[in-house]
Enzyme design. Structure first.
Site, PDB file in Angstrom:
ATOM      1  N   SER A  60      34.748  32.094  54.179  1.00  0.00           N
ATOM      2  CA  SER A  60      33.613  31.387  54.771  1.00  0.00           C
ATOM      3  C   SER A  60      33.817  29.698  54.367  1.00  0.00           C
ATOM      4  O   SER A  60      34.590  29.350  53.418  1.00  0.00           O
ATOM      5  CB  SER A  60      32.205  31.600  54.431  1.00  0.00           C
ATOM      6  OG  SER A  60      31.615  32.767  54.999  1.00  0.00           O
ATOM      7  N   ASP A  96      38.182  49.197  47.421  1.00  0.00           N
ATOM      8  CA  ASP A  96      38.405  47.998  46.208  1.00  0.00           C
ATOM      9  C   ASP A  96      38.243  48.254  44.861  1.00  0.00           C
ATOM     10  O   ASP A  96      37.365  48.434  44.333  1.00  0.00           O
ATOM     11  CB  ASP A  96      37.471  46.739  46.643  1.00  0.00           C
ATOM     12  CG  ASP A  96      37.313  45.542  45.729  1.00  0.00           C
ATOM     13  OD1 ASP A  96      38.352  45.517  45.037  1.00  0.00           O
ATOM     14  OD2 ASP A  96      36.677  44.656  45.987  1.00  0.00           O
ATOM     15  N   ASP A 116      33.319  47.602  54.251  1.00  0.00           N
ATOM     16  CA  ASP A 116      33.912  46.236  53.352  1.00  0.00           C
ATOM     17  C   ASP A 116      33.749  46.656  51.903  1.00  0.00           C
ATOM     18  O   ASP A 116      32.494  47.018  51.758  1.00  0.00           O
ATOM     19  CB  ASP A 116      32.974  45.059  53.675  1.00  0.00           C
ATOM     20  CG  ASP A 116      33.603  43.685  53.167  1.00  0.00           C
ATOM     21  OD1 ASP A 116      34.622  43.741  52.788  1.00  0.00           O
ATOM     22  OD2 ASP A 116      32.488  43.033  53.203  1.00  0.00           O
TER      23      ASP A 116
HETATM   24  P1  13P Z   1      32.263  34.995  52.372  1.00  0.00           P
HETATM   25  O1  13P Z   1      31.166  35.004  51.547  1.00  0.00           O
HETATM   26  O2  13P Z   1      33.339  33.763  52.274  1.00  0.00           O
HETATM   27  O3  13P Z   1      31.660  34.862  53.752  1.00  0.00           O
HETATM   28  O4  13P Z   1      33.380  36.211  52.323  1.00  0.00           O
HETATM   29  C1  13P Z   1      33.029  37.483  52.964  1.00  0.00           C
HETATM   30  C2  13P Z   1      33.865  38.591  52.789  1.00  0.00           C
HETATM   31  O5  13P Z   1      34.957  38.332  52.002  1.00  0.00           O
HETATM   32  C3  13P Z   1      33.399  39.848  52.942  1.00  0.00           C
HETATM   33  O6  13P Z   1      34.215  40.709  52.387  1.00  0.00           O
HETATM   34  O1  G3H Z   2      31.959  40.423  50.419  1.00  0.00           O
HETATM   35  C1  G3H Z   2      30.852  40.880  50.458  1.00  0.00           C
HETATM   36  C2  G3H Z   2      30.280  40.359  51.752  1.00  0.00           C
HETATM   37  O2  G3H Z   2      29.869  39.177  51.817  1.00  0.00           O
HETATM   38  C3  G3H Z   2      28.917  41.498  51.857  1.00  0.00           C
HETATM   39  O3  G3H Z   2      28.064  40.916  51.065  1.00  0.00           O
HETATM   40  O4  G3H Z   2      27.328  42.988  49.624  1.00  0.00           O
HETATM   41  O5  G3H Z   2      25.742  41.358  50.176  1.00  0.00           O
HETATM   42  O6  G3H Z   2      26.489  42.742  51.964  1.00  0.00           O
HETATM   43  P1  G3H Z   2      26.899  42.157  50.678  1.00  0.00           P
HETATM   44 ZN    ZN Z   3      35.062  40.405  50.440  1.00  0.00          ZN
END
Ligand code: 13P
Ligand code: G3H
Ligand code: ZN
Length: 322
Positions: free
Chosen positions: A227, A105, A83
């Site tokens: 979320s 990204d 991610d």
């Molecule tokens: P939320 O903060 O809305 O859960 O989004 C998570 C997200 O986009 C992780 O990449």
């Molecule tokens: O978009 C980001 C995700 O919520 C991951 O969050 O970088 O705190 O693990 P993090």
């Molecule tokens: Zn994200």
């Protein structure tokens, strides 16, 4: 079933009018909660790991936890995804280290730079059988070390998407249509209040999504920052010693609508954090003398499982699609 890429999942989701949940994982309880729900509902699922998660839990521990989930739940397809990868090197590390999907990204960089780095990741990933998610447009909120102030975000410009996708060769595209990272997605000033005094955020820009869909037929679109910040968890946090005033998320009906359109992947992390934190706070308030992590993490894990099951059935529509 071994770990899979998202290619087949997205094809079926696109044509079936549903989306795959992409849930962030940071520890064993989260991996278990998500995959138990997905298995019981026969849903495909994406487990995603951020740079921050790798720094916290270590690459190998996370990969092994996900491999354990694959072994325990052999009947559902599971993707292991990076991610918000922010460099070629980080993406390469994950590709070499067992991930089946990565996100590069560079959405905060200029268009040409975003294309150049994304293309470099795609070439390496595809040569290793791994798929790539890229991003155009910026979301408000916090993702790893990048903080985009509310009001400084920018919606995806539909006129750029065809050139971006054809020049990079990416496999899916995250777009900005008004979602936002974290538990405080909108300021109270950006919202209106309903009859019960609950903050109602501005609606998502479905016109932007429709235009992107028209320009990229059959191409999987991704929504980050999705979320819903369920008020039951916010209330639980606040009742048991927390202070999260005015936390607000994306209404689930809007995400359901997006899932029926070109959106094939919906990212959820903050709701997991809220479900766990609310339940851990409640547990400690009700059992002040307990100190065994197995006791207080059990209801937290169950809450993650219940929340993910609700998302699969009522928001994503991916139940029975494994
Ligand atoms: P939320 O903060 O809305 O859960 O989004 C998570 C997200 O986009 C992780 O990449
Ligand atoms: O978009 C980001 C995700 O919520 C991951 O969050 O970088 O705190 O693990 P993090
Ligand atoms: Zn994200």
């Amino acid at each position: 079933m071994a770990l899979v890429t998202s290619t087949e999942m997205f094809k079926k989701a696109y044509h079936g009018g549903y989306a795959i949940g992409a849930f962030n994982v940071n520890n064993m309880e989260i991996v278990q909660g998500i995959t138990e729900a997905a298995d019981e509902l026969k849903s495909p699922v994406i487990l995603q790991v951020s740079k921050g998660a790798r720094a916290y839990a270590n690459h190998t521990f996370l990969v092994k936890l996900v491999e354990a989930a694959v072994k325990e739940h052999p009947d559902i397809p599971i993707v292991l995804h990076l991610d918000h990868g922010d460099s070629f090197e980080l993406c390469k590390d994950c590709i070499d280290g067992g991930f089946t999907s990565v996100m590069i990204d560079c959405s905060s960089k200029p268009f040409e730079e975003n294309i150049a780095i994304t293309k470099q990741v795609v070439e390496y990933a595809h040569a290793h059988g791994v798929v790539v998610e890229a991003e155009l447009g910026t979301l408000a909120g916090i993702e790893d070390e990048v903080v985009v102030e509310s009001g400084k975000e920018s919606y995806t410009r539909p006129e750029e998407v065809e050139e971006f996708v054809s020049r990079t060769g990416c496999d899916s595209l995250a777009i900005a249509i008004g979602t936002s990272h974290g538990a405080y997605k909108f300021t109270p000033e950006q919202c209106t209040r309903n009859a019960d005094g609950i903050l109602v955020p501005p609606p998502l820009r479905f016109d932007v999504l429709e235009e992107v869909e028209k320009r990229l037929p059959e191409f999987p679109i991704v929504l980050h920052g999705s979320s819903s910040v369920p008020q039951e968890f916010v209330k639980m946090v606040n009742t048991y010693g927390g202070a999260m005033p005015d936390a607000v998320g994306i209404p689930e009906e809007q995400l359901r609508k997006a899932a029926q359109m070109a959106v094939c992947k919906i990212n959820i992390d903050s709701d997991i954090r809220l479900a766990m934190t609310g339940n851990i706070r409640k547990y400690f308030a009700e059992h002040p003398d307990h100190f065994d992590p197995r006791q207080y993490l059990k209801p937290a894990r169950q809450a993650v499982k219940d929340m993910v099951a609700h998302k699969i059935v009522d928001v994503l529509g991916s139940n029975g699609k494994a």
